[in-house]
Scaffold this active site. Structure first.
Site, PDB file in Angstrom:
ATOM      1  N   ALA A  52      -4.625  39.107   6.508  1.00 20.91           N
ATOM      2  CA  ALA A  52      -4.318  39.012   5.076  1.00 20.91           C
ATOM      3  C   ALA A  52      -3.536  40.188   4.523  1.00 20.91           C
ATOM      4  CB  ALA A  52      -5.626  38.870   4.289  1.00 20.91           C
ATOM      5  N   SER A  53      -3.178  41.159   5.334  1.00 24.63           N
ATOM      6  CA  SER A  53      -2.606  42.382   4.777  1.00 24.63           C
ATOM      7  C   SER A  53      -1.096  42.318   4.586  1.00 24.63           C
ATOM      8  CB  SER A  53      -2.945  43.577   5.679  1.00 24.63           C
ATOM      9  OG  SER A  53      -2.371  43.409   6.969  1.00 24.63           O
ATOM     10  N   ASN A 116      -5.355  32.618   9.590  1.00 28.32           N
ATOM     11  CA  ASN A 116      -3.946  33.004   9.594  1.00 28.32           C
ATOM     12  C   ASN A 116      -3.626  34.063  10.635  1.00 28.32           C
ATOM     13  OD1 ASN A 116      -1.211  33.279   8.332  1.00 28.32           O
ATOM     14  ND2 ASN A 116      -1.988  35.309   7.806  1.00 28.32           N
ATOM     15  N   SER A 168       2.166  26.439  14.004  1.00 27.93           N
ATOM     16  CA  SER A 168       3.537  26.917  14.140  1.00 27.93           C
ATOM     17  C   SER A 168       4.455  25.793  14.586  1.00 27.93           C
ATOM     18  CB  SER A 168       3.593  28.060  15.164  1.00 27.93           C
ATOM     19  OG  SER A 168       4.929  28.377  15.505  1.00 27.93           O
ATOM     20  N   TYR A 180       1.991  31.369  23.087  1.00 28.50           N
ATOM     21  CA  TYR A 180       1.830  31.217  21.639  1.00 28.50           C
ATOM     22  C   TYR A 180       1.819  29.745  21.239  1.00 28.50           C
ATOM     23  CZ  TYR A 180       2.767  31.969  16.641  1.00 28.50           C
ATOM     24  OH  TYR A 180       2.694  31.977  15.277  1.00 28.50           O
ATOM     25  N   ALA A 181       2.753  28.973  21.779  1.00 29.49           N
ATOM     26  CA  ALA A 181       2.801  27.547  21.441  1.00 29.49           C
ATOM     27  C   ALA A 181       1.550  26.827  21.925  1.00 29.49           C
ATOM     28  CB  ALA A 181       4.056  26.916  22.044  1.00 29.49           C
ATOM     29  N   ALA A 183      -1.433  28.151  22.195  1.00 25.85           N
ATOM     30  CA  ALA A 183      -2.522  28.527  21.291  1.00 25.85           C
ATOM     31  C   ALA A 183      -2.431  27.759  19.974  1.00 25.85           C
ATOM     32  CB  ALA A 183      -2.479  30.030  21.028  1.00 25.85           C
ATOM     33  N   LYS A 184      -1.233  27.635  19.428  1.00 26.46           N
ATOM     34  CA  LYS A 184      -1.082  26.930  18.165  1.00 26.46           C
ATOM     35  C   LYS A 184      -1.315  25.425  18.343  1.00 26.46           C
ATOM     36  CE  LYS A 184      -0.192  30.455  15.521  1.00 26.46           C
ATOM     37  NZ  LYS A 184      -1.162  30.869  14.487  1.00 26.46           N
TER      38      LYS A 184
END
Length: 280
Positions: A52-53, A116, A168, A180-181, A183-184
Site C-alpha cells: 500500500a505504500s 495488491n 495482471s 510472475y504470470a 503466480a497471477k
C-alpha cells in the site's frame, strides 16, 4: 521489521465502528442486506490493502479515504502521505505476516482486503532459476492466502465482505514472465474458487487485472521515449498508459455495496489490451 506494533494512525484511528453501527451490520449471513443499507458513500468501512505504500495501492488508499472509508495498509516501505494507518512488515516472511495480521485483527474489524502486494523477477525461459521461480510464487500467493484466512472469520460473522485480488495482463502471455504470470494466473484461480466457496456468506471475491500502468516503478524501467515505452504502447489500443487512480477506481467499485451481485470475476482495466490491437 516483521514485529507487530500498534499501527501509527495517520488521519484516522484503526478502530471498529461504534457498537451501534456494527450491530446494524450484523444481520444474517447471505441475506441481501445491501438493498436496505446506505451505500459506501454514507457508511464507513475498514479495508486492508497490501503493498500500500506506492503505486496502485497508495492511489487506492487515497480514493477510499476520500469517500469516507478507513484504510489499513501493509508494506515494507514507509509512505509519509499515507492517508490511513500504515504498518511496515515484510510480507515475504510468512511468520512476520502472521504476527502482523494477528495484531491487526485484534485492533480492527475489517470489511475487506485488497491483495495488491507482488514481486516480479523477469527471466527468459532458458535461464529460469528454481529458487527465483519459487520466490515469485511465494510472495505473490502466500500473503493473499494469509490475509484472507485472517479476515475471513470476522467477515463471515458479519455477513458482509469484499476480497479483491490484483492480477495482471501477463496471464494472457508475456515474454520473460513465466513465474510472475503463473503466480497471477493462480490468483485468478483463487478468485474463482473462493467466490464459489463464499457465495452464500455475503462475501464477494473478484480480481482486477491492470494493463500497463504509469507508476513510479514502471516509469523507472520505461522512461518516456524508450523502447520499453514504445513496446508497451503498441499493445494498448487506447495508445496510452493507465493511471494508478484509474485502476483504483475499478477496485473501489468492487469493494462497494453496488458490486454486491458480482463475484468470481476478473475485470481487465487495460485500455483494451486484453482484446487485441486497435485497427489503425
Amino acid at each position: 521489521p516483521g514485529l507487530y506494533a500498534p499501527p501509527r494512525a495517520r488521519g484516522h484511528a484503526a478502530s471498529a465502528p461504534p457498537s451501534g453501527q456494527r450491530r446494524r451490520l450484523n444481520d444474517r449471513p447471505g441475506r441481501h442486506r445491501d438493498r436496505a443499507f446506505p451505500t459506501e458513500h454514507s457508511m464507513s468501512r475498514t479495508f486492508l490493502v497490501t503493498g500500500a505504500s506506492k503505486g496502485i495501492g497508495l492511489a487506492l488508499a487515497h480514493r477510499l479515504v476520500r469517500i469516507g472509508h478507513h484504510v489499513v495498509g501493509i508494506a515494507r516501505g514507509d509512505a509519509p502521505d499515507f492517508p490511513g494507518t500504515l504498518v511496515q512488515a515484510d510480507l515475504a516472511d510468512p511468520q512476520a505476516t502472521e504476527r502482523t495480521l494477528a495484531g491487526l485483527t485484534k485492533c480492527s474489524a475489517f470489511d475487506g482486503v485488497v491483495n495488491n502486494v507482488g514481486l516480479v523477477r523477469p527471466q527468459p525461459l532458458g535461464r529460469i532459476a528454481l529458487p527465483t521461480f519459487e520466490e515469485v510464487l511465494r510472495v505473490n500467493l502466500h500473503p493473499a492466502l494469509q490475509t484472507v484466512q485472517a479476515l475471513l472469520p470476522g467477515m463471515s460473522a458479519r455477513g458482509w465482505g469484499r476480497i479483491v485480488n490484483i492480477t495482471s495482463l501477463t496471464v494472457l502471455g508475456a515474454v520473460d514472465r513465466t513465474a510472475y504470470a503463473a503466480a497471477k494466473a493462480a490468483l485468478t484461480s483463487f478468485t474463482r474458487g473462493w467466490a464459489l466457496e463464499l457465495a452464500m456468506t455475503g462475501i464477494t471475491v473478484n480480481a482486477v487485472s491492470p494493463g500497463p500502468t504509469e507508476t513510479e516503478l514502471f516509469r523507472a524501467n520505461n522512461p518516456p521515449g524508450s523502447d520499453g515505452e514504445r513496446r508497451y504502447l503498441a499493445n494498448v489500443p487506447m495508445l496510452r498508459f493507465g493511471q494508478p487512480d484509474e485502476i483504483a477506481a475499478a477496485i473501489a467499485f468492487l469493494l462497494s455495496d453496488d458490486a454486491g451481485f458480482i463475484t468470481g470475476q476478473t475485470l481487465h482495466v487495460d485500455g483494451g489490451a486484453s482484446i487485441g490491437k486497435a485497427a489503425f
